[in-house]
Design an enzyme around this catalytic site. Structure first.
Site, short mmCIF file in Angstrom:
data_model
loop_
_atom_site.label_atom_id
_atom_site.label_comp_id
_atom_site.label_asym_id
_atom_site.label_seq_id
_atom_site.Cartn_x
_atom_site.Cartn_y
_atom_site.Cartn_z
N TYR A 26 0.83 -1.23 0.00
CA TYR A 26 0.00 0.00 0.00
C TYR A 26 0.86 1.27 0.00
O TYR A 26 0.36 2.36 -0.22
CB TYR A 26 -0.90 0.07 1.25
CG TYR A 26 -2.00 -0.95 1.34
CD1 TYR A 26 -2.22 -1.91 0.37
CD2 TYR A 26 -2.85 -0.95 2.45
CE1 TYR A 26 -3.24 -2.85 0.49
CE2 TYR A 26 -3.87 -1.87 2.58
CZ TYR A 26 -4.05 -2.83 1.60
OH TYR A 26 -5.07 -3.75 1.74
N HIS A 45 -1.98 -12.09 2.59
CA HIS A 45 -2.82 -11.18 1.81
C HIS A 45 -3.86 -11.91 0.95
O HIS A 45 -4.96 -11.44 0.73
CB HIS A 45 -1.94 -10.30 0.92
CG HIS A 45 -2.55 -8.97 0.62
ND1 HIS A 45 -1.80 -7.87 0.30
CD2 HIS A 45 -3.82 -8.54 0.59
CE1 HIS A 45 -2.59 -6.84 0.09
NE2 HIS A 45 -3.83 -7.22 0.25
N1 LIG Z 1 -7.11 -7.70 2.31
C1 LIG Z 1 -7.37 -7.27 1.11
O1 LIG Z 1 -7.22 -8.01 0.12
C2 LIG Z 1 -7.88 -5.88 0.92
C3 LIG Z 1 -8.31 -5.46 -0.35
C4 LIG Z 1 -8.78 -4.17 -0.49
C5 LIG Z 1 -8.83 -3.31 0.62
N2 LIG Z 1 -8.38 -3.73 1.84
C6 LIG Z 1 -8.41 -2.84 3.05
O2 LIG Z 1 -9.75 -2.39 3.25
C7 LIG Z 1 -9.76 -0.96 3.31
C8 LIG Z 1 -11.09 -0.38 2.86
O3 LIG Z 1 -11.42 -0.77 1.54
P1 LIG Z 1 -11.31 0.21 0.27
O4 LIG Z 1 -10.27 1.23 0.54
O5 LIG Z 1 -11.17 -0.65 -0.92
O6 LIG Z 1 -12.74 0.90 0.12
P2 LIG Z 1 -13.93 1.48 1.07
O7 LIG Z 1 -13.45 1.68 2.45
O8 LIG Z 1 -15.10 0.60 0.82
O9 LIG Z 1 -14.25 2.87 0.35
C9 LIG Z 1 -13.38 3.95 0.34
C10 LIG Z 1 -14.05 5.06 -0.43
O10 LIG Z 1 -15.21 5.52 0.28
C11 LIG Z 1 -15.10 6.93 0.47
N3 LIG Z 1 -15.71 7.27 1.77
C12 LIG Z 1 -15.20 7.02 2.99
N4 LIG Z 1 -16.04 7.46 3.95
C13 LIG Z 1 -17.09 8.04 3.31
C14 LIG Z 1 -18.24 8.69 3.76
N5 LIG Z 1 -18.52 8.83 5.06
N6 LIG Z 1 -19.11 9.17 2.82
C15 LIG Z 1 -18.85 9.03 1.51
N7 LIG Z 1 -17.76 8.42 1.02
C16 LIG Z 1 -16.88 7.92 1.91
C17 LIG Z 1 -13.63 7.23 0.46
O11 LIG Z 1 -13.45 8.60 0.12
P3 LIG Z 1 -12.18 9.49 0.61
O12 LIG Z 1 -11.01 8.56 0.70
O13 LIG Z 1 -12.05 10.49 -0.46
O14 LIG Z 1 -12.50 10.10 1.93
C18 LIG Z 1 -13.15 6.28 -0.64
O15 LIG Z 1 -13.44 6.79 -1.92
C19 LIG Z 1 -8.57 -0.61 2.41
O16 LIG Z 1 -8.19 0.75 2.53
C20 LIG Z 1 -7.55 -1.60 2.87
O17 LIG Z 1 -6.99 -1.19 4.10
C21 LIG Z 1 -7.91 -5.02 2.00
#
Ligand SMILES: NC(=O)c1ccc[n+]([C@@H]2O[C@H](COP(=O)([O-])OP(=O)(O)OC[C@H]3O[C@@H](n4cnc5c(N)ncnc54)[C@H](OP(=O)(O)O)[C@@H]3O)[C@@H](O)[C@H]2O)c1
Length: 279
Positions: free
Chosen positions: A62, A116
């Protein structure tokens, strides 16, 4: 109504602030995802720490580990108050990759290190042995997996005799698996939800927005609260301070059981990646 009853009713609105892992250690019920943190990571994590986040989810790939370490160093928050989650890749030497992650984070230990994703062949037995070694020497407290199916977890347990503390999987009302939830809760494995906000792709869904409005909350808050009430630990990612604050403001309302059931009916195995990897 006697005051005691009021207090009890209020307590039900607030899920516990931590969940117990198989090891007996406690993990916060909500953390900040850091994949694709676009703003300067140091600033974003600093503001999150100030807002009250104590769990951070990262990974070597990341490119946020150095920023997280930097923000923690200047935060004044004690290490034991934090819960740091990082990951190793399926092609890594698990022990060496854990050491490398800790060097980037500038931390003596991680709270949780995850594989992962399952490797192309097998279920990662040798990765698991590397993580166990890291645990034995105190580099990590708990170990787990990401994106594993029920069958893959069963195979890993068969081969190693040890359950993962956590399975981190993509999880939202639009894409989830009741049988995975049952399997994990029966075995004491905690599900961490990645992309709990569908990467903002489904926040405008009509049914979701209408229900959120009835609770005086926004769709993101409803999705986070849905996870908390299921006992699933969401890791919403947010660059923006306002989003970070909104996503913490989920402990003052309760989704009714009929609405929890309605949210489950939105399941279409949606995945931001195209396909839920654990099905
Ligand atoms: N283990 C794995 O294979 C794996 C894979 C993918 C992700 N992950 C982990 O899971 C975490 C979360 O998943 P993700 O980053 O894919 O997506 P997510 O958390 O589902 O969505 C993030 C998006 O939602 C927006 N957002 C956040 N809060 C909001 C709110 N209150 N109102 C409106 N929009 C909002 C963010 O905007 P802003 O950023 O502009 O505020 C960003 O565009 C990752 O960051 C990572 O740490 C793990």
């Amino acid at each position: 109504m006697p005051p005691q009853t009021n207090a009890l009713r209020k307590a039900q609105f607030f899920p516990p602030q931590s969940v117990r892992l198989l090891s007996g250690r406690e993990m916060p019920v909500l953390g900040l995802g850091t994949y694709q943190l676009k703003h300067h990571t140091v600033e974003a994590v600093k503001q999150a720490l100030e807002a009250g986040y104590r769990m951070f989810d990262t990974s070597g790939d990341y490119h946020t580990q150095r920023g997280i370490g930097e923000a923690i160093k200047h935060s004044g928050v004690a290490r034991e108050e934090l819960f740091l989650v990082t990951k190793i890749e399926e092609t890594d030497d698990a022990f060496a990759a854990t050491q490398a992650n800790l060097a980037e984070l500038k931390q003596p230990y991680a709270d949780l290190v995850l594989i992962h994703r399952p490797p192309g062949e097998g279920v990662g037995e040798s990765l698991w042995q590397g993580l166990r070694r890291a645990k034995r020497v105190g580099l990590v407290n708990d170990i787990g997996v990401c994106n594993y199916s029920i069958e893959q977890i069963e195979e890993l347990v068969y081969r190693t005799g040890e359950l993962p503390a956590v399975n981190q999987i993509e999880w939202s009302p639009f894409g989830h698996s009741p049988s995975m939830l049952d399997f994990c809760s029966e075995n004491g494995i905690v599900i961490q939800a990645w992309s709990p906000l569908t990467r903002a792709q489904r926040l405008n869904d009509d049914k979701l927005t209408a229900m959120a409005a009835r609770y005086g909350k926004n769709p993101a808050q409803l999705l986070i609260r849905w996870n908390l009430q299921l006992g699933v630990v969401p890791l919403p990612k947010a660059n923006h301070s306002q989003h970070q604050l909104e996503n913490l403001s989920v402990f003052d309302f309760e989704i009714s059981q009929p609405d929890m059931a309605k949210l489950r009916t939105l399941n279409e195995h949606y995945s931001a990646m195209g396909k839920l990897p654990y099905l």
